[in-house]
Design an enzyme around this catalytic site. Sequence first.
Site, short mmCIF file in Angstrom:
data_model
loop_
_atom_site.label_atom_id
_atom_site.label_comp_id
_atom_site.label_asym_id
_atom_site.label_seq_id
_atom_site.Cartn_x
_atom_site.Cartn_y
_atom_site.Cartn_z
N ARG A 20 0.82 -1.22 0.00
CA ARG A 20 0.00 0.00 0.00
C ARG A 20 0.85 1.26 0.00
NH1 ARG A 20 -3.52 -0.74 5.04
NH2 ARG A 20 -1.52 -1.58 5.69
N ASN A 38 -6.05 -2.91 1.75
CA ASN A 38 -5.99 -4.36 1.89
C ASN A 38 -7.41 -4.90 1.93
OD1 ASN A 38 -3.20 -4.57 1.99
ND2 ASN A 38 -3.11 -4.58 4.22
#
Length: 92
Positions: A20, A38
């Site tokens: 990320r 996620n």
Amino acid sequence: MERRIVRARVTGRVQGVSFRVWTLREAEKLDLVGWVRNEADGSVSALLAGSEDAVGAMLERLWRGPAGAAVATVEFDDVQMDELPARFVITG
């Protein structure tokens, strides 16, 4: 400027490898707005919005990912949205 908006899903070893944060940095380099998060199934989802070239470049980069990642698939669909984030963010 023609704007393209894509929702992408990346599978493989993509959680626990800073995917990320890496996506945020790469998106910022390409002047994209959107988000990355996620998912409960172990995948990573992203909304990418920007120029056609920048979105295309980001989709290619998602195949590579950060060091430690092992990307199995990158699936994406073009989407239409009226409201987008003002910048690129990590949402979950």
